[in-house]
Design an enzyme around this catalytic site. Structure first.
Site, PDB file in Angstrom:
ATOM      1  N   GLY A  98     -41.499  -1.078  32.718  1.00 36.51           N
ATOM      2  CA  GLY A  98     -40.294  -1.795  33.114  1.00 36.51           C
ATOM      3  C   GLY A  98     -39.119  -0.842  33.259  1.00 36.51           C
TER       4      GLY A  98
ATOM      5  N   THR B 282     -44.225   0.105  24.735  1.00 37.17           N
ATOM      6  CA  THR B 282     -43.426   0.602  23.630  1.00 37.17           C
ATOM      7  C   THR B 282     -44.159   0.562  22.297  1.00 37.17           C
ATOM      8  OG1 THR B 282     -42.556  -1.623  23.813  1.00 37.17           O
ATOM      9  CG2 THR B 282     -41.154   0.145  24.568  1.00 37.17           C
TER      10      THR B 282
ATOM     11  N   ARG C   9     -35.672   4.746  10.126  1.00 30.63           N
ATOM     12  CA  ARG C   9     -37.087   4.772   9.735  1.00 30.63           C
ATOM     13  C   ARG C   9     -37.970   4.697  10.970  1.00 30.63           C
ATOM     14  NH1 ARG C   9     -38.209   0.657   5.364  1.00 30.63           N
ATOM     15  NH2 ARG C   9     -38.088   2.451   3.972  1.00 30.63           N
ATOM     16  N   ILE C  10     -38.946   5.533  11.014  1.00 28.15           N
ATOM     17  CA  ILE C  10     -39.883   5.525  12.138  1.00 28.15           C
ATOM     18  C   ILE C  10     -41.051   4.619  11.751  1.00 28.15           C
ATOM     19  CG2 ILE C  10     -41.370   6.927  13.596  1.00 28.15           C
ATOM     20  CD1 ILE C  10     -38.300   7.325  14.001  1.00 28.15           C
ATOM     21  N   LEU C  11     -41.175   3.491  12.445  1.00 30.48           N
ATOM     22  CA  LEU C  11     -42.131   2.456  12.036  1.00 30.48           C
ATOM     23  C   LEU C  11     -43.565   2.901  12.281  1.00 30.48           C
ATOM     24  CD1 LEU C  11     -40.217  -0.634  13.477  1.00 30.48           C
ATOM     25  CD2 LEU C  11     -40.185   0.248  11.130  1.00 30.48           C
TER      26      LEU C  11
ATOM     27  N   PRO D  71     -45.107   6.629  13.611  1.00 29.83           N
ATOM     28  CA  PRO D  71     -44.798   7.953  14.181  1.00 29.83           C
ATOM     29  C   PRO D  71     -45.615   8.267  15.424  1.00 29.83           C
ATOM     30  CG  PRO D  71     -45.127   8.101  11.804  1.00 29.83           C
ATOM     31  CD  PRO D  71     -45.516   6.702  12.198  1.00 29.83           C
TER      32      PRO D  71
ATOM     33  N   LYS E  85     -34.231   2.240  13.609  1.00 29.45           N
ATOM     34  CA  LYS E  85     -33.374   2.170  14.791  1.00 29.45           C
ATOM     35  C   LYS E  85     -34.251   2.413  16.021  1.00 29.45           C
ATOM     36  CE  LYS E  85     -30.138   4.971  12.961  1.00 29.45           C
ATOM     37  NZ  LYS E  85     -28.858   5.566  12.511  1.00 29.45           N
TER      38      LYS E  85
ATOM     39  N   GLY F 201     -36.697   4.639  21.944  1.00 28.95           N
ATOM     40  CA  GLY F 201     -37.288   4.624  23.282  1.00 28.95           C
ATOM     41  C   GLY F 201     -36.384   5.195  24.349  1.00 28.95           C
ATOM     42  N   GLU F 202     -35.098   5.153  24.120  1.00 28.61           N
ATOM     43  CA  GLU F 202     -34.180   5.691  25.123  1.00 28.61           C
ATOM     44  C   GLU F 202     -33.564   7.009  24.678  1.00 28.61           C
ATOM     45  OE1 GLU F 202     -33.098   1.591  27.353  1.00 28.61           O
ATOM     46  OE2 GLU F 202     -31.670   2.225  25.849  1.00 28.61           O
TER      47      GLU F 202
END
Lengths: 169, 739
Positions: free
Chosen positions: B248, B477, B622-624, B626, B695, B698-699
């Site tokens: 998208g 994602t 926190r990286i949900l 990795p 947080k 993706g961008e």
């Protein structure tokens, strides 16, 4: 309309098709094998890559009626959930995909591409045309460049292919 | 659940499943081609006919007549709907360009007809038989020519960046005039296309006045609302289903013509209709990232401290459109007492400009981070150190407002160490390897963290299985996976015990996929629903819910224990809730940060640029997961390579359209363009953000990449380019003499 008989993933499929039907649409619309994707319908993206008689082709750039009797292998023929082909498993392990839309094409291209290297088919990245093809990252990247991944999973895809090819990533 | 105080300890902090690099749960389906995308739903509605859309051949004017006689008589044709058959349809709340109806043409490839036939080939053939007469009008297609007429315009990208039309802090002009070291430079970024692999596709089926659309959309609730509004039917009569989205990047945030025309075609044909925009329609029929002209002025003391910073951007859009918010990061990225940002909007008759991955920051950072490199050179400072000297821990316009977390310095320092930055020659053009000039570049990455209301429903069954339903989408994602991880962690079950169902508008409304808010917000919504389910479970089992621990499929409280599934009973146990947010977002500035490092080689004879190495060091809460988070970042870095080196929608300024509207003409990176990419996530938890303490990433991965590449090219060659994309033709006459 014209009759055509294809051997798709090992099974003979008899179809009566509008002669304008591409191999891709024969697979997706008539055989409902929707694993092969339509990204551009122009031969520009690679999402429709399948293997015909063992060689990878863009199935959107060829008409189904041109393939009377041909053996066609699609992503569905490589493996299924619970019974993944080693390349499919390596894509999962290395996260070599995101949205998943180019993925079947990438995997079909990868499997066929490794066979091309084994057979000594040179590429633009091959330094010595008479020596056996080397299985380098540069060769893999060059040979896979007909398959676009807009999500940008390339780095992981190369890791997956490299693992299947038997070299450390 | 209202999230209005910083998160304390909660079950997510156990990190038994959340935070682990588990494989995506949708992987086996995607890699076997069994994940069904919109156009592939042969199963959902019988007797589907094929739709094919016709786009306008002019950019501005009117359709005066459409002769459909030959098309209607063509074999297999079931129905034809033309734009002259109805008045202009009402616009969705998120749309700038209208989508269908009436004679007026607003942009090239606006849809003017849909042909429905028994087969795809018949529909395509009949579409080509429609004869269209136009009354063409002159249009405004050249941003540079229209820029002098541009008006100041405020805007919110809707995706986490925004700015007032003009914003001033201190006395910019005075401070800039007095600064001993200054830069005043103008840069341009081009129109870009999302170019997702799956074109916009929909199958529409009516049952009486109820409409179901299987589609490819990032924001289900927006799409449902706007489709109903456009068709003039009640929203409760519309259902959207979009479990898999083939990319998208912002191009599927909004209702587009595919869904509208599938619905209109199905109504006319009295049977389900499937259609996809053809690839050549994607660039001009849908939306794109608008081109910008950006002026940056920076003034600094000789020690490198910025005293004055101004960033102004001009972009264009259709009437009632909005500017690209390219100045927004400059409000927050660096310190400096005297500041100015401004945005101007010109009216253009090109297709609609709108959000593309990191709207605002992506083109803004492509510019401001070159300017920072130029300033560092003027100051004789290392570009990493120059950025560190100007770090700020508070919102520079509102110093009472701290960042919730800000580890930009750590990103830059760790990145420099890891990348071998100390080996960079500060003098450009000095490192030569055969035909290649080699250089390194750095840029800061910055992207705001937005939080969005998000709901979910969770169902426990007798075997201890948990099913999550939410209208959240997974556009590549990793939503399926991080949502499953969240539910598994909360309910104390293995990942395999969780089923995730997404993208159906009959599920609770979620944050959707946009603005890098999806991962954090949608999992926070699942967290809220799971908190409710845990309470219901404890109550069923007669346990004190405050004491109950959920682990290994068991619930324990004190010395009592019971299998989780026992609480479900015969009918299962269902809980539904959503997360919503208080004023933490106002009290704290929530942003994500990165240090991007790139090494390039430029052919000294041809100017061809090859990216050799890329590193991103990210601080994003926190990286949900990795593994999937890293993939988001490398994918964004890849898009950054495209933006720096090749992507540009070429404007035909006479006829008003994007010429290179397919994947051969609009070049995006391919395998051969991308080296191995490295990503490091700094340890960070952000309790201000959500109960997940996460947080977005993706961008962030895109923000700054283009400038890092541009700066590396400068370091390699000594040629400073200020116009993207940085193709070899812009450099070749300025390269050093070939020895």
């Amino acid at each position: 309309m014209s009759k055509v008989s294809l051997r798709v993933n090992g099974e003979v499929r008899n179809l009566e098709l509008d002669t304008r039907t591409t191999l891709l649409d024969a697979l997706r619309e008539h055989l409902q094998l929707t694993g092969s994707k339509k990204g551009c319908d122009h031969g520009q993206c690679g999402a429709c890559t399948v293997m015909v008689e063992g060689r990878r082709i863009y199935s959107c750039l060829t008409l189904a009626v041109m393939h009377e009797g041909d053996a066609v292998t699609t992503i569905e023929g490589l493996g299924q959930p619970g019974n993944l082909h080693p390349m499919q498993a390596a894509f999962v392990k290395h996260d070599g995909y995101q949205c998943g839309y180019c993925t079947p094409g990438q995997i079909c291209a990868s499997v066929a591409m490794l066979e091309e290297i084994k057979a000594g088919v040179p590429s633009h990245a091959t330094a010595d045309l008479t020596a056996p093809s080397q299985l380098t990252a540069e060769e893999i990247r060059e040979r896979m460049s007909g398959n676009i991944c807009r999500c940008g999973a390339y780095s992981n895809i190369v890791d997956a292919i490299t693992e299947v090819a038997g070299r450390p990533a | 659940m209202k999230f209005d105080t910083p998160a304390t300890n909660n079950p997510i902090d156990q990190l038994k499943i959340v935070g682990k690099p588990v494989d995506r749960i949708d992987g086996p389906r995607k890699t076997t081609g069994t994940a069904p995308y919109a156009y592939e739903r042969h199963d959902v509605a019988p007797n589907q006919a094929y739709g094919y859309v016709l786009g306008s051949g002019i950019a501005k004017g009117r359709v005066t007549a459409m002769d459909t006689a030959a098309a209607r008589a063509a074999p297999g044709v079931v129905a034809i709907v033309t734009t002259l058959d109805m008045p202009r349809l009402e616009k969705g709340a998120m749309n700038t360009a209208w989508l269908f109806g009436g004679p007026d043409i607003q942009h090239y490839h606006q849809v003017i007809a849909v042909v429905v036939a028994e087969t795809f080939e018949q529909a395509r053939d009949a579409t080509a038989m429609i004869r269209v007469s136009y009354a063409r009008e002159p249009g405004r297609f050249d941003l540079a020519a229209e820029a002098p007429n541009a008006q100041l315009a405020a805007a919110d990208s809707g995706e986490g960046s925004g700015a007032a039309h003009e914003e001033r802090t201190g006395d910019f002009e005075g401070a800039f005039a007095q600064a001993p070291v200054t830069l005043d430079a103008t840069y341009t970024t081009p129109d870009e296309s999302h170019a997702m692999m799956e074109p916009h596709s929909s199958i529409a089926a009516w049952e009486g006045d109820k409409l179901t659309v299987w589609t490819s959309n990032q924001m289900i609730a927006w799409g449902k609302r706007d489709l109903a509004k456009t068709l003039g039917i009640p929203a409760e009569n519309v259902r959207l289903d979009s479990p898999y989205v083939g990319g998208g990047f912002g191009g599927k945030l909004f209702l587009r013509a595919d869904a509208v025309l599938a619905a209109l075609g199905a109504r006319a044909a009295r049977r389900p209709v499937k259609l996809a925009l053809t690839r050549p329609l994607v660039a001009n029929n849908t939306t794109h990232r608008p081109a910008t002209i950006q002026r940056v002025r920076i003034g600094a003391e000789r020690d490198g401290r910025i005293t004055a910073i101004a960033h102004e951007s001009t972009s264009g859009d259709l009437p009632d459109g909005k500017p690209e918010t390219a100045v927004s990061q400059t409000k927050l990225l660096y310190a400096g007492a005297n500041r100015l940002t401004a945005m101007r909007l010109a009216v253009l008759d090109l297709p609609e400009g709108n959000a593309m991955r990191a709207p605002g920051e992506a083109p803004g950072l492509m510019v401001i981070e070159i300017a920072m490199d130029e300033m560092a050179e003027k100051l004789g400072m290392d570009p990493v150190e120059f950025r560190i000297v100007n770090d700020t821990q508070v919102d520079p316009e509102h110093p009472q407002r701290p960042f919730s977390q800000r580890q930009l310095i750590q990103c830059l320092r760790q990145g420099a160490e890891r990348f071998g930055w100390s080996r960079r020659n500060a003098t450009p053009g000095r490192r030569r390897e055969g035909n290649w000039l080699v250089g390194m570049g750095v840029a800061a990455g910055f992207r705001n963290n937005l939080v969005m209301k998000s709901g979910a429903r969770v169902r426990l069954d007798g075997s201890g299985g948990v099913t999550v339903e939410t209208d959240m989408t997974d556009i590549g994602t990793g939503s399926y996976t991080v949502i499953a991880q969240t539910a598994a962690e909360m309910m104390g079950v293995a990942l395999e015990k969780v089923t995730v169902r997404l993208g159906d508008s009959s599920f609770p409304v979620s944050a959707g996929s946009g603005g890098q808010w999806g991962g954090n917000s949608s999992t926070a919504g699942v967290y809220a629903a799971c908190v409710k389910l845990r309470e219901a479970v404890a109550q069923r089992l007669g346990f004190n819910s405050a004491e109950a621990e959920f682990t290994d499929g068991q619930v324990r409280a004190g010395n009592r224990s019971a299998p989780l599934g026992q609480a479900a009973g015969a009918d299962g146990l269902v809980a539904e809730d959503h997360i919503e947010y208080g004023d933490l977002g106002e009290r704290f500035q929530q942003s994500t940060f990165a240090g991007h490092f790139v090494e390039v080689a430029v052919d000294v004879a041809t100017g061809e640029t090859r990216v050799r190495r890329m590193l991103a060091v990210c601080a994003a809460g926190r990286i949900l997961n990795p593994k999937s988070a890293r993939s988001q970042v490398i994918g964004a870095m890849t898009m950054g390579v495209g933006a720096a080196l090749m992507e540009e929608l070429a404007v035909d300024k006479r006829h008003g359209f994007f010429v290179n509207h397919d994947l051969a003409g609009y070049e995006v990176p391919v395998h051969a363009d991308i080296p191995h990419q490295e990503v490091i996530f700094l340890d960070e938890v952000d309790p201000i953000s959500s109960p997940m303490k996460a947080k977005g990433v993706g961008e962030l991965g895109l923000c700054g990449v283009g400038a890092a590449i541009a700066n590396a090219m400068y370091n390699a060659t000594g040629v400073r380019l200020r116009d993207y994309p940085m193709t070899l033709d812009k450099m070749i006459d300025r390269l050093p003499e070939v020895a």
